[in-house]
Each structure stands twice: as C-alpha cells, then as structure tokens.
Design a protein around this motif. Structure first.
Motif, short mmCIF file in Angstrom:
data_model
loop_
_atom_site.label_atom_id
_atom_site.label_comp_id
_atom_site.label_asym_id
_atom_site.label_seq_id
_atom_site.Cartn_x
_atom_site.Cartn_y
_atom_site.Cartn_z
N GLU A 17 4.68 1.34 -16.63
CA GLU A 17 5.15 2.48 -17.44
C GLU A 17 5.22 2.11 -18.91
N ARG A 18 5.82 0.96 -19.19
CA ARG A 18 5.98 0.53 -20.57
C ARG A 18 4.62 0.28 -21.22
N VAL A 19 3.69 -0.35 -20.50
CA VAL A 19 2.36 -0.62 -21.04
C VAL A 19 1.60 0.69 -21.26
N ALA A 20 1.68 1.60 -20.29
CA ALA A 20 0.95 2.87 -20.39
C ALA A 20 1.40 3.68 -21.60
N ASP A 21 2.66 3.53 -22.00
CA ASP A 21 3.19 4.26 -23.15
C ASP A 21 2.94 3.55 -24.47
N SER A 22 2.25 2.42 -24.43
CA SER A 22 2.00 1.62 -25.63
C SER A 22 0.58 1.83 -26.13
N PRO A 23 0.38 1.58 -27.42
CA PRO A 23 -0.98 1.67 -27.95
C PRO A 23 -1.85 0.54 -27.41
N ALA A 24 -3.12 0.81 -27.24
CA ALA A 24 -4.07 -0.22 -26.80
C ALA A 24 -4.48 -1.02 -28.03
N LEU A 25 -3.91 -2.20 -28.16
CA LEU A 25 -4.19 -3.07 -29.30
C LEU A 25 -4.89 -4.33 -28.84
N TYR A 26 -5.64 -4.96 -29.73
CA TYR A 26 -6.24 -6.28 -29.51
C TYR A 26 -7.15 -6.33 -28.29
N GLY A 27 -7.73 -5.19 -27.91
CA GLY A 27 -8.62 -5.15 -26.76
C GLY A 27 -7.92 -5.16 -25.42
N ILE A 28 -6.57 -5.06 -25.43
CA ILE A 28 -5.80 -5.07 -24.18
C ILE A 28 -6.18 -3.84 -23.36
N ASP A 29 -6.49 -4.07 -22.10
CA ASP A 29 -6.90 -3.00 -21.18
C ASP A 29 -5.66 -2.28 -20.65
N VAL A 30 -5.06 -1.46 -21.50
CA VAL A 30 -3.83 -0.76 -21.14
C VAL A 30 -4.00 0.08 -19.88
N PRO A 31 -5.02 0.95 -19.79
CA PRO A 31 -5.16 1.75 -18.56
C PRO A 31 -5.41 0.88 -17.32
N GLY A 32 -6.24 -0.15 -17.48
CA GLY A 32 -6.56 -1.03 -16.35
C GLY A 32 -5.35 -1.81 -15.88
N LEU A 33 -4.53 -2.30 -16.80
CA LEU A 33 -3.33 -3.05 -16.43
C LEU A 33 -2.31 -2.15 -15.74
N SER A 34 -2.17 -0.95 -16.26
CA SER A 34 -1.23 -0.01 -15.65
C SER A 34 -1.68 0.34 -14.22
N ARG A 35 -2.96 0.57 -14.06
CA ARG A 35 -3.52 0.87 -12.74
C ARG A 35 -3.37 -0.33 -11.80
N TRP A 36 -3.69 -1.55 -12.28
CA TRP A 36 -3.55 -2.77 -11.48
C TRP A 36 -2.11 -2.93 -10.98
N ALA A 37 -1.15 -2.77 -11.89
CA ALA A 37 0.25 -2.96 -11.53
C ALA A 37 0.71 -1.95 -10.48
N ARG A 38 0.32 -0.71 -10.65
CA ARG A 38 0.73 0.33 -9.67
C ARG A 38 0.10 0.07 -8.31
N GLN A 39 -1.16 -0.30 -8.30
CA GLN A 39 -1.84 -0.58 -7.02
C GLN A 39 -1.22 -1.79 -6.33
N LEU A 40 -0.93 -2.85 -7.07
CA LEU A 40 -0.31 -4.02 -6.47
C LEU A 40 1.09 -3.68 -5.95
N ALA A 41 1.87 -2.96 -6.73
CA ALA A 41 3.23 -2.59 -6.32
C ALA A 41 3.20 -1.78 -5.02
N ASN A 42 2.22 -0.91 -4.88
CA ASN A 42 2.14 -0.03 -3.70
C ASN A 42 1.68 -0.75 -2.44
N ARG A 43 1.06 -1.91 -2.58
CA ARG A 43 0.58 -2.60 -1.38
C ARG A 43 1.32 -3.89 -1.06
N LEU A 44 2.38 -4.18 -1.80
CA LEU A 44 3.14 -5.40 -1.53
C LEU A 44 3.81 -5.33 -0.16
N SER A 45 3.57 -6.35 0.65
CA SER A 45 4.23 -6.42 1.95
C SER A 45 4.67 -7.85 2.26
N GLY A 46 4.38 -8.77 1.39
CA GLY A 46 4.74 -10.18 1.55
C GLY A 46 4.25 -10.93 0.34
#
Length: 157
Positions: free
Chosen positions: A113-142
C-alpha cells in the motif's frame, strides 16, 4: 534486566551484541553469525537499490530492510514513504521466511500500500513490487525461501 548490563552501541543506544543469522534472528553469544549491516550509512539511491537487491538475492531480506531504513531516515522528506514501504516489504519477506505467515502477510500488504501510493523514482518498479507483495501475502501458508521469493526492485531496461 539491569540497565547497566545491556549491550550498547557507540552512541549509548541499546543494541544487542549477539550475533544474528541471515534472517536477523539472534543467536547465542559466541555463535558464528552473519555480519550486520552498519547503521546510518548514507548512500545514493542507486547504491541503496544495488545493495538491497544484492541482499535480497542472497536471501537476506532482514539486512536489506536495514539498508532501506537508512534511506528512509536520511532521504528527502518527499521520498521517505517510498523507502519506508520498501523496508516494510523486506521485513515482510523476513517474517514470511521465518514462518510467521500472519505477520509477514500484514507487513507485505502494508508495504504494498505504501509503495503503491509513492512516486516511481530511480527506476523502482512500484507497480511490480506492489503486485509481488500482494501475491506473496495471499499465498503464504508456511516458511518461504527468501532468495527464491526475492523481488526485482528496479525495472530492467
């Protein structure tokens, strides 16, 4: 605990001298551990991203979190939420690797959430990181392998 017996850093702040493992967990005194990241290092954004990516790829997200924390605390005000969000993503991955799926998911989602609300600076993949984090959070089981789950911080050209 007796205040006089606590481990302190050079500035007198409480800081455990116990060695740590690659995920930042304290080990017994005298055990071999992973060298900790120095605190308060001022790096350029490119240096921060390079060092954090190296640590993430090595399966050391706790240490990457400390690199992002330096950027968050030393960076310009308008960039602090981005660096703080990246630190939360790294510590979320740390908790996930330790097997703390509930805490890991919460931190990953908060960082996303915090990354998605931030500007994409220095080539940081803001949308990709936000998507990665949500996908990982949703599939954590161990516990997860932090190196295998390490995100790419910067969009590759």
């Amino acid at each position: 605990m007796d205040e006089a017996r606590r481990d302190r850093d050079a500035e007198g702040r409480a800081r455990s001298a116990r060695p740590r493992d690659g995920l930042g967990r304290p080990l017994p005194h005298g055990a071999p551990g992973v060298e900790r990241q120095p605190e308060g290092v001022v790096r350029t954004p490119a240096q921060t991203l390079t060092e954090a990516q190296r640590l993430l790829d090595a399966g050391m997200p706790f240490h990457a979190h400390e690199v992002f924390e330096d950027a968050w605390k030393a960076g310009p005000e308008e960039e602090r939420e981005l660096w703080r969000g990246l630190a939360q993503l790294a510590v979320g991955l740390t908790h996930a690797a330790r097997g703390n799926t509930t805490g890991g998911a919460r931190l990953l989602l908060r960082g996303a959430e915090r990354v998605a609300d931030s500007p994409a600076l220095y080539g940081i993949d803001v949308p990709g990181l936000s998507r990665w984090a949500r996908q990982l959070a949703n599939r954590l089981s161990g516990p997860v392998d932090p190196a295998a789950e390490a995100p790419r911080l910067v969009v590759r050209a």
